[in-house]
Each structure stands twice: as C-alpha cells, then as structure tokens.
Design a protein around this motif. Sequence first.
Motif, short mmCIF file in Angstrom:
data_model
loop_
_atom_site.label_atom_id
_atom_site.label_comp_id
_atom_site.label_asym_id
_atom_site.label_seq_id
_atom_site.Cartn_x
_atom_site.Cartn_y
_atom_site.Cartn_z
N UNK A 200 0.80 -1.23 0.00
CA UNK A 200 0.00 0.00 0.00
C UNK A 200 0.83 1.28 0.00
N UNK A 201 1.52 1.50 -1.12
CA UNK A 201 2.28 2.72 -1.33
C UNK A 201 1.45 3.75 -2.06
N UNK A 202 1.55 5.03 -1.64
CA UNK A 202 0.98 6.09 -2.45
C UNK A 202 2.01 6.44 -3.53
N UNK A 203 1.57 6.95 -4.67
CA UNK A 203 2.50 7.15 -5.80
C UNK A 203 3.73 7.99 -5.48
N UNK A 204 3.59 9.05 -4.68
CA UNK A 204 4.76 9.91 -4.40
C UNK A 204 5.82 9.17 -3.61
N UNK A 205 5.42 8.38 -2.63
CA UNK A 205 6.38 7.61 -1.83
C UNK A 205 7.00 6.50 -2.68
N UNK A 206 6.17 5.88 -3.52
CA UNK A 206 6.69 4.84 -4.40
C UNK A 206 7.77 5.40 -5.33
N UNK A 207 7.52 6.56 -5.87
CA UNK A 207 8.49 7.15 -6.80
C UNK A 207 9.85 7.37 -6.14
N UNK A 208 9.86 7.59 -4.84
CA UNK A 208 11.11 7.88 -4.13
C UNK A 208 11.87 6.62 -3.70
N UNK A 209 11.14 5.58 -3.30
CA UNK A 209 11.80 4.42 -2.70
C UNK A 209 11.75 3.14 -3.53
N UNK A 211 12.42 0.24 -6.19
CA UNK A 211 13.54 -0.33 -6.94
C UNK A 211 13.13 -1.73 -7.37
N UNK A 212 13.71 -2.19 -8.44
CA UNK A 212 13.38 -3.52 -8.96
C UNK A 212 14.15 -4.57 -8.18
N UNK A 213 13.43 -5.46 -7.49
CA UNK A 213 14.08 -6.40 -6.59
C UNK A 213 14.94 -7.43 -7.32
N UNK A 214 14.51 -7.88 -8.50
CA UNK A 214 15.28 -8.93 -9.17
C UNK A 214 16.31 -8.39 -10.15
N UNK A 215 16.39 -7.06 -10.30
CA UNK A 215 17.41 -6.45 -11.13
C UNK A 215 17.36 -6.82 -12.59
N UNK A 218 13.56 -4.08 -15.68
CA UNK A 218 12.21 -3.57 -15.85
C UNK A 218 11.89 -2.55 -14.76
N UNK A 219 10.91 -1.67 -15.02
CA UNK A 219 10.54 -0.69 -14.00
C UNK A 219 10.00 -1.38 -12.75
N UNK A 222 4.63 -1.67 -8.09
CA UNK A 222 4.11 -1.71 -6.72
C UNK A 222 3.20 -2.90 -6.46
N UNK A 223 2.67 -3.53 -7.52
CA UNK A 223 1.84 -4.71 -7.35
C UNK A 223 2.67 -5.98 -7.17
N UNK A 224 3.95 -5.91 -7.50
CA UNK A 224 4.85 -7.05 -7.33
C UNK A 224 5.34 -7.08 -5.89
N UNK A 225 5.11 -8.17 -5.19
CA UNK A 225 5.42 -8.19 -3.76
C UNK A 225 6.92 -8.13 -3.48
N UNK A 226 7.75 -8.60 -4.43
CA UNK A 226 9.20 -8.47 -4.24
C UNK A 226 9.61 -7.00 -4.24
N UNK A 227 9.13 -6.26 -5.24
CA UNK A 227 9.45 -4.84 -5.35
C UNK A 227 8.84 -4.06 -4.18
N UNK A 228 7.60 -4.40 -3.83
CA UNK A 228 6.91 -3.68 -2.76
C UNK A 228 7.58 -3.90 -1.40
N UNK A 229 7.99 -5.14 -1.12
CA UNK A 229 8.65 -5.43 0.16
C UNK A 229 9.99 -4.72 0.26
N UNK A 230 10.74 -4.70 -0.85
CA UNK A 230 12.04 -4.02 -0.82
C UNK A 230 11.87 -2.51 -0.68
#
Length: 279
Positions: A200-209, A211-215, A218-219, A222-230
Amino acid sequence: MVVPPPPRTTPRPPARGRVGNLVGRLALVALLLAVVAGGAWALSVFNRREVQATDPPFPVPFQEVEPGVAAPGSAGEVPPQAAPSQQTASAEPLTAWAVAVSEKTDIPTRALRAYAIADLVMQSSQPACRVSWATLAGIGRIESHHGTIGGLRLGEDGRPSKPIVGIPLDGSPGVKAIADSDGGVLDGDKTWDRAVGPMQFIPTTWARYATRANGDGNPPDPQNIDDAALAAARYLCSGGRDLNTGEGWWAAVMAYNNSVEYGQNVYSGADAYARASQG
C-alpha cells in the motif's frame, strides 16, 4: 423431510377406535423424535470432523506496547538465496526456509520469499538498519494480508491475481486529501492518489523508494510483492534508523502510518511471526 400427501386415487383408510388412534399417534411421535435425534447426532459428528480437519488460523495476540519501548522479538537469520544455476525445487535454501515458516505462520510462501529477499538486500546495502523479514510481514499482514486480501492469490510472478488499489485519498472523514500526483498511472485515478499494491504505497512515496528487486531492468512494480517489500524496507530504513531498537523501530513504523494502534498491530504480527519461526 416433507412427506407428500397420498394420491387422490388412494382408498381412504378404515376408521379406527380411539385407543388405536392414540397408539398410532404415539408411535408416529416416537418415530419422528428418533429421526430428529439421529439427524442431530449425525450433524454434530459431521461438524466435529469438519472442525478437526481444518487447522485454526495462526493466532496473533494484540499487544498494547508503548511506542518506543521495545522492538519485536528476533526473527532469526534468513538463509541466502542460491544462484539461479544452483536452484532446485527441493534444495534451494531460501525456498525451503519459506515453506517451513509458511507452515508455522500461515504466511504464503511467495510472500515470505519477498520479505526474506528484502531482508537480505538490506543486510548488504544498509546493515546498520537491521530491518527484519518479520517486520515486513507484520506490515504486509495489516496492509493486504500478504497480498491475499479479499480472496486474492499471489502468483509465482509475485503479483496478486487482481491489482490491489485502495480508496481515493479525497479528504473524507478519517482520510487524508492527496491530489493526484501520477496522472493515474499507478492507481488509475486522475483526481486523487490511492495506495496501491500489497504494501500500500501512495504514488509519491513509491516514486522515491521503489527499486526492482530482481534487477532484470524492468521498472519497479508496486503490485509485485518483491518490489513492494524491498521498497518498504528502504522506506523504513531511511533517516539512518536502527530497527533493532525500540526507538528506531517505532519511528520507522509510525512514519509508515502515524497511528499508535497501527504500530501495535504491526508489532503484534511481527513479534508473533518471529517467535513462531524459531519454535
């Protein structure tokens, strides 16, 4: 069961005396009582079997911890993830760990892998932060029940079976007013921002923090739990916080959501998960 009336062609039974009628009625009542009692017994046995066959949900006792006093219990070490060329379905250590902890905590294995990978990444990139997978799981439990809210399922790609999008942040009672900041790209709303994804990230916070977890180049999603958890781990660790202390842990979680009750709920889940994982 309702007994149908006799057909009109059925001859009328001969009349019986009062004693015969009374005996017959008593016999019928006894028969009906036996049927009802037998049905109730069978239903109770069936219900007992159903209860016994279904494990109760993982218990998370609510803890009214005073903010800043303590951090959740230690979650123990997460095993490193094997290189892709070394992974097997049965031997890859992180997967085996996630399966074992999932059985103890009811957290989906796919979500546990995401929390553990974020833990490992932060151990390498910000070791002084000491954020644990259990704290991330405590947040994931409250925000989306680990990506399964409303009966959703996490796929192997880390995305829920349907995008998770929160309510519009339109200034309604108890809701902040946050005007659209991303043109509706992440949340589909061009008027107001909405929190999105399993964490549950709001777009402004997501834009700041984010990152792609698997490197993979790809962008971040926020729906990907790996990216969201990181992203959640990076946000919690911002400002040089040490989440292994009561002061640092509470400052991080209250920054995520400035509510004492929210912090206590996250604490309760994180502490319960950490203790169960080592039991």
